[in-house]
Design a protein around this motif. Structure first.
Motif, PDB file in Angstrom:
ATOM      1  N   ARG A   1      -8.047   3.294  -1.869  1.00 35.76           N
ATOM      2  CA  ARG A   1      -7.656   4.159  -2.574  1.00 35.76           C
ATOM      3  C   ARG A   1      -6.347   4.849  -2.051  1.00 35.76           C
ATOM      4  NH1 ARG A   1      -7.774   3.812  -7.838  1.00 35.76           N
ATOM      5  NH2 ARG A   1      -7.127   6.102  -7.958  1.00 35.76           N
ATOM      6  N   ILE A   2      -6.420   5.012  -0.551  1.00 36.59           N
ATOM      7  CA  ILE A   2      -5.183   5.472   0.180  1.00 36.59           C
ATOM      8  C   ILE A   2      -4.081   4.670   0.073  1.00 36.59           C
ATOM      9  CG2 ILE A   2      -4.416   6.357   2.422  1.00 36.59           C
ATOM     10  CD1 ILE A   2      -7.170   7.598   2.856  1.00 36.59           C
ATOM     11  N   ILE A   3      -4.329   3.503   0.417  1.00 35.91           N
ATOM     12  CA  ILE A   3      -3.327   2.342   0.560  1.00 35.91           C
ATOM     13  C   ILE A   3      -2.853   2.002  -0.964  1.00 35.91           C
ATOM     14  CG2 ILE A   3      -2.730  -0.011   1.091  1.00 35.91           C
ATOM     15  CD1 ILE A   3      -5.148   0.007   3.128  1.00 35.91           C
ATOM     16  N   LEU A   4      -3.466   2.201  -2.074  1.00 38.03           N
ATOM     17  CA  LEU A   4      -2.948   2.110  -3.220  1.00 38.03           C
ATOM     18  C   LEU A   4      -2.129   3.151  -3.596  1.00 38.03           C
ATOM     19  CD1 LEU A   4      -3.024   0.443  -5.970  1.00 38.03           C
ATOM     20  CD2 LEU A   4      -5.045   2.041  -6.626  1.00 38.03           C
ATOM     21  N   GLY A   5      -2.326   4.330  -3.255  1.00 34.49           N
ATOM     22  CA  GLY A   5      -1.510   5.278  -3.515  1.00 34.49           C
ATOM     23  C   GLY A   5      -0.098   5.131  -2.614  1.00 34.49           C
ATOM     24  N   ALA A   6      -0.170   4.629  -1.513  1.00 31.94           N
ATOM     25  CA  ALA A   6       0.896   4.291  -0.639  1.00 31.94           C
ATOM     26  C   ALA A   6       1.829   3.405  -1.346  1.00 31.94           C
ATOM     27  CB  ALA A   6       0.687   3.990   0.783  1.00 31.94           C
ATOM     28  N   GLY A   7       1.262   2.284  -2.118  1.00 31.85           N
ATOM     29  CA  GLY A   7       1.924   1.320  -2.687  1.00 31.85           C
ATOM     30  C   GLY A   7       2.553   1.682  -3.979  1.00 31.85           C
ATOM     31  N   GLU A   8       1.776   2.760  -4.746  1.00 33.05           N
ATOM     32  CA  GLU A   8       2.306   3.118  -5.955  1.00 33.05           C
ATOM     33  C   GLU A   8       3.259   4.109  -5.836  1.00 33.05           C
ATOM     34  OE1 GLU A   8      -0.562   3.849  -8.809  1.00 33.05           O
ATOM     35  OE2 GLU A   8      -1.423   1.530  -8.868  1.00 33.05           O
TER      36      GLU A   8
ATOM     37  N   LEU B   1      -1.998  -9.977  -9.631  1.00 31.94           N
ATOM     38  CA  LEU B   1      -1.633 -11.093  -9.382  1.00 31.94           C
ATOM     39  C   LEU B   1      -0.965 -12.142 -10.417  1.00 31.94           C
ATOM     40  CD1 LEU B   1      -5.018 -12.276  -7.538  1.00 31.94           C
ATOM     41  CD2 LEU B   1      -2.793 -11.559  -6.322  1.00 31.94           C
ATOM     42  N   ALA B   2      -1.498 -11.849 -11.416  1.00 32.33           N
ATOM     43  CA  ALA B   2      -0.752 -12.608 -12.580  1.00 32.33           C
ATOM     44  C   ALA B   2       0.715 -12.190 -12.612  1.00 32.33           C
ATOM     45  CB  ALA B   2      -1.496 -12.469 -13.845  1.00 32.33           C
ATOM     46  N   TRP B   3       0.790 -10.836 -12.752  1.00 34.19           N
ATOM     47  CA  TRP B   3       2.225 -10.193 -12.613  1.00 34.19           C
ATOM     48  C   TRP B   3       2.969 -10.894 -11.657  1.00 34.19           C
ATOM     49  CZ3 TRP B   3       5.693  -7.649  -9.942  1.00 34.19           C
ATOM     50  CH2 TRP B   3       6.800  -6.918 -10.446  1.00 34.19           C
ATOM     51  N   MET B   4       2.532 -10.812 -10.524  1.00 35.55           N
ATOM     52  CA  MET B   4       3.353 -11.249  -9.122  1.00 35.55           C
ATOM     53  C   MET B   4       3.898 -12.838  -9.693  1.00 35.55           C
ATOM     54  SD  MET B   4       1.066  -9.996  -6.084  1.00 35.55           S
ATOM     55  CE  MET B   4       1.980 -10.548  -4.726  1.00 35.55           C
ATOM     56  N   LEU B   5       3.055 -13.650 -10.173  1.00 39.86           N
ATOM     57  CA  LEU B   5       3.297 -15.097 -10.533  1.00 39.86           C
ATOM     58  C   LEU B   5       4.465 -14.963 -11.462  1.00 39.86           C
ATOM     59  CD1 LEU B   5       2.713 -17.686 -10.229  1.00 39.86           C
ATOM     60  CD2 LEU B   5       1.312 -17.736 -12.001  1.00 39.86           C
ATOM     61  N   GLY B   6       4.455 -13.956 -12.409  1.00 37.79           N
ATOM     62  CA  GLY B   6       5.583 -14.167 -13.480  1.00 37.79           C
ATOM     63  C   GLY B   6       6.747 -13.462 -12.680  1.00 37.79           C
ATOM     64  N   TRP B   7       6.707 -12.521 -12.118  1.00 40.32           N
ATOM     65  CA  TRP B   7       7.993 -11.833 -11.522  1.00 40.32           C
ATOM     66  C   TRP B   7       8.579 -12.735 -10.521  1.00 40.32           C
ATOM     67  CZ3 TRP B   7      11.264  -8.446 -12.269  1.00 40.32           C
ATOM     68  CH2 TRP B   7      11.753  -7.926 -11.256  1.00 40.32           C
TER      69      TRP B   7
ATOM     70  N   LYS C   1      13.588  -7.596  -5.779  1.00 38.80           N
ATOM     71  CA  LYS C   1      12.635  -8.511  -6.006  1.00 38.80           C
ATOM     72  C   LYS C   1      11.578  -8.895  -5.111  1.00 38.80           C
ATOM     73  CE  LYS C   1      11.887 -13.682  -6.778  1.00 38.80           C
ATOM     74  NZ  LYS C   1      12.483 -14.970  -7.100  1.00 38.80           N
ATOM     75  N   TRP C   2      11.776  -8.893  -3.934  1.00 35.92           N
ATOM     76  CA  TRP C   2      10.873  -8.794  -2.799  1.00 35.92           C
ATOM     77  C   TRP C   2       9.780  -7.408  -2.756  1.00 35.92           C
ATOM     78  CZ3 TRP C   2       9.599 -13.461  -2.485  1.00 35.92           C
ATOM     79  CH2 TRP C   2      10.464 -14.577  -2.584  1.00 35.92           C
ATOM     80  N   LEU C   3      10.829  -6.359  -2.979  1.00 34.23           N
ATOM     81  CA  LEU C   3      10.144  -5.055  -2.817  1.00 34.23           C
ATOM     82  C   LEU C   3       8.961  -4.970  -3.788  1.00 34.23           C
ATOM     83  CD1 LEU C   3      12.991  -2.736  -2.203  1.00 34.23           C
ATOM     84  CD2 LEU C   3      11.289  -3.530  -0.526  1.00 34.23           C
ATOM     85  N   LEU C   4       9.285  -5.460  -5.260  1.00 35.13           N
ATOM     86  CA  LEU C   4       8.290  -5.391  -6.092  1.00 35.13           C
ATOM     87  C   LEU C   4       7.119  -6.131  -6.027  1.00 35.13           C
ATOM     88  CD1 LEU C   4      10.616  -4.775  -9.476  1.00 35.13           C
ATOM     89  CD2 LEU C   4       9.445  -3.050  -8.135  1.00 35.13           C
ATOM     90  N   LEU C   5       7.411  -7.470  -5.321  1.00 35.27           N
ATOM     91  CA  LEU C   5       6.391  -8.266  -5.037  1.00 35.27           C
ATOM     92  C   LEU C   5       5.334  -7.645  -4.186  1.00 35.27           C
ATOM     93  CD1 LEU C   5       8.033 -11.687  -5.085  1.00 35.27           C
ATOM     94  CD2 LEU C   5       6.152 -11.087  -6.419  1.00 35.27           C
ATOM     95  N   ILE C   6       5.773  -7.143  -2.975  1.00 35.32           N
ATOM     96  CA  ILE C   6       5.065  -6.369  -1.853  1.00 35.32           C
ATOM     97  C   ILE C   6       4.222  -5.302  -2.590  1.00 35.32           C
ATOM     98  CG2 ILE C   6       5.127  -4.947   0.175  1.00 35.32           C
ATOM     99  CD1 ILE C   6       7.569  -6.726   1.077  1.00 35.32           C
ATOM    100  N   MET C   7       4.905  -4.519  -3.557  1.00 34.65           N
ATOM    101  CA  MET C   7       4.148  -3.627  -4.256  1.00 34.65           C
ATOM    102  C   MET C   7       3.057  -3.823  -5.013  1.00 34.65           C
ATOM    103  SD  MET C   7       7.118  -0.850  -5.079  1.00 34.65           S
ATOM    104  CE  MET C   7       8.412  -0.516  -3.992  1.00 34.65           C
ATOM    105  N   ALA C   8       3.392  -5.021  -5.569  1.00 31.54           N
ATOM    106  CA  ALA C   8       2.104  -5.280  -6.683  1.00 31.54           C
ATOM    107  C   ALA C   8       0.997  -6.033  -5.678  1.00 31.54           C
ATOM    108  CB  ALA C   8       2.880  -6.445  -7.591  1.00 31.54           C
ATOM    109  N   GLY C   9       1.674  -6.740  -4.645  1.00 31.55           N
ATOM    110  CA  GLY C   9       0.416  -7.322  -3.869  1.00 31.55           C
ATOM    111  C   GLY C   9      -0.433  -6.354  -3.190  1.00 31.55           C
TER     112      GLY C   9
END
Length: 430
Positions: A103-110, A173-179, A73-81
């Protein structure tokens, strides 16, 4: 399935949809972005390739060492954040440096997004009922690309390219709230005895496993496939607009059409090869040959897209950019069929995270080739797509020449029966 499990599945589906919104917005913003920031095709290619700088490394690291050891749960929240935190600043900044860093940080998160989402899915469904939920999660990719084309194009055309990035960040941010309210570990997060029992299988020495022709063939084939898959979000929109002359308002719908074609292609292709296996066709025919034909068809179609026009040209583009994704089904199935159970997961994770590095090269090299043509931009795109077609054909040749699953299964069985020497034990890849 309980209501909570269905809610989690829907959120994971949307997670993958959001993932590909974030990828697509950069390519759809290409033309106005290059004009406003004064980026040449070479520079735009380098910015695009920066997304993949840490993509493979983070995917391999999280997939191998993090997923399954910390609450998903928290891994996915961190990634979406991370995704949202790297999209929103682009709206407020005019700096190319900020764009590259984001873009570099986004790639690391995705990078670890898909394996983590699948792990979360498995926590809510028993082992014998995971195939369909997994397919639902994966369909989020197709829907993200399908819906993202017209939606993001509308936002970019009417409100500016920067607003496209802001829009994606707010969706995150909306997805994070739902998750936060829906997500959790699920009733099947603990390992089951039947699944844990496969760990008793004997592991092979690394030189035997990684030096096998089938494994090498899958590595080359998957790398060639991801060459075009990785560059599609960045270079397909400007190729359609600047290379082939389509209007920007039409590009989004064309891209949606391509991914609308891709979804039944993947489902139909996987169903057909599975049906052929049940009828007694070899794994080589169903997986090796099928991968080779998919890449060969894509390479030839990409070449034809340069010299054709109208509906035929669009059909060729759809085949060229959709067919390589079939190898993301056939390759892992082949690896799963040949590898010892204790090494299967790592083999697939390493190869299918590591092959994303090819996108780092393909994005930068495509920009360099286009830029070398100078003011003759359509010619530059023609040269770039010709080179890409060559890469796809090399991947096809490797699939035809190297992928022999039956031979590999027999070879691994013999190797497993041989007494292990001290040096072999030390080389075992666990």
């Amino acid at each position: 399935m309980g209501g909570r499990a269905i809610a989690v599945l829907i959120m994971l589906f949307l997670f993958q949809t959001l993932n590909f919104f974030d990828k697509l917005v950069f390519g759809l913003s290409a033309v106005p972005m290059m004009k406003e920031l004064g980026l040449s095709p070479k520079e735009f290619g380098l910015v695009g390739s920066s997304f993949f700088l840490l993509f493979s490394l983070s995917g391999m690291a999280v997939g191998m060492f993090v997923v399954g050891r910390f609450p998903v749960k928290w891994l996915l929240l961190i990634m979406a954040g991370v995704w949202s935190a790297t999209q929103i600043p682009i709206f407020f900044s005019g700096s190319i440096a900020v764009l590259v860093i984001c873009r570099i940080i986004l790639g690391a998160g995705e990078g670890p997004g898909l394996p983590t989402a699948l792990h979360a899915c498995y926590n809510w469904f028993p082992a014998d009922r995971r195939s369909v939920p997994s397919a639902v999660v994966l369909q989020g990719i197709s829907v993200g690309l399908l819906a993202g084309g017209p939606i993001l194009t509308y936002v970019i055309v009417n409100y500016g390219w920067r607003t496209g990035f802001l829009f994606c960040g707010l969706l995150g941010l909306a997805w994070m709230l739902g998750w936060f309210f829906v997500g959790g570990e699920g009733p099947y997060s603990a390992a089951h005895a039947p699944e844990a029992a496969v760990a008793k299988d004997k592991a092979l020495p690394a030189r035997v496993l990684w030096g096998d022709p089938t494994v090498i063939g899958v590595i080359i084939m998957s790398t060639a496939s991801y060459w075009i898959v990785g560059m599609s979000a960045t270079w397909l929109p400007p190729y359609l607009q600047l290379g082939l002359g389509y209007k920007q308002v039409d590009v989004g719908w064309i891209i949606s059409g391509i991914y609308l074609f891709q979804s039944p292609l993947l489902l139909g292709g996987s169903w057909l090869t599975q049906a052929l296996q049940r009828k007694g066709y070899s794994l080589r025919a169903c997986l090796g040959h099928a991968s080779g034909y998919a890449l060969l068809a894509a390479g030839c179609a990409l070449l034809l897209s340069i010299v054709t026009s109208g509906p035929l040209q669009l059909a060729c583009i759809a085949i060229a950019f959709a067919a390589p994704s079939l190898t993301t089904i056939f390759g892992p199935v082949a690896l799963g069929a040949i590898a010892p159970a204790v090494q299967r997961g790592r083999l697939i994770v390493v190869i299918y995270s590591g092959n994303a590095a090819s996108a780092l090269v393909s994005n930068a090299l495509t920009g360099w080739i286009v830029g070398e043509a100078g003011s003759n931009v359509p010619l530059g795109y023609a040269h770039a797509m010709t080179f890409t077609a060559g890469v796809l054909i090399v991947g096809a040749i490797s699939a035809f020449a190297l992928i022999y699953p039956e031979r590999t299964i027999a070879r691994f069985a013999r190797a497993a029966q041989e007494p292990a020497s001290p040096s072999a034990v030390a080389a075992v890849s666990t």
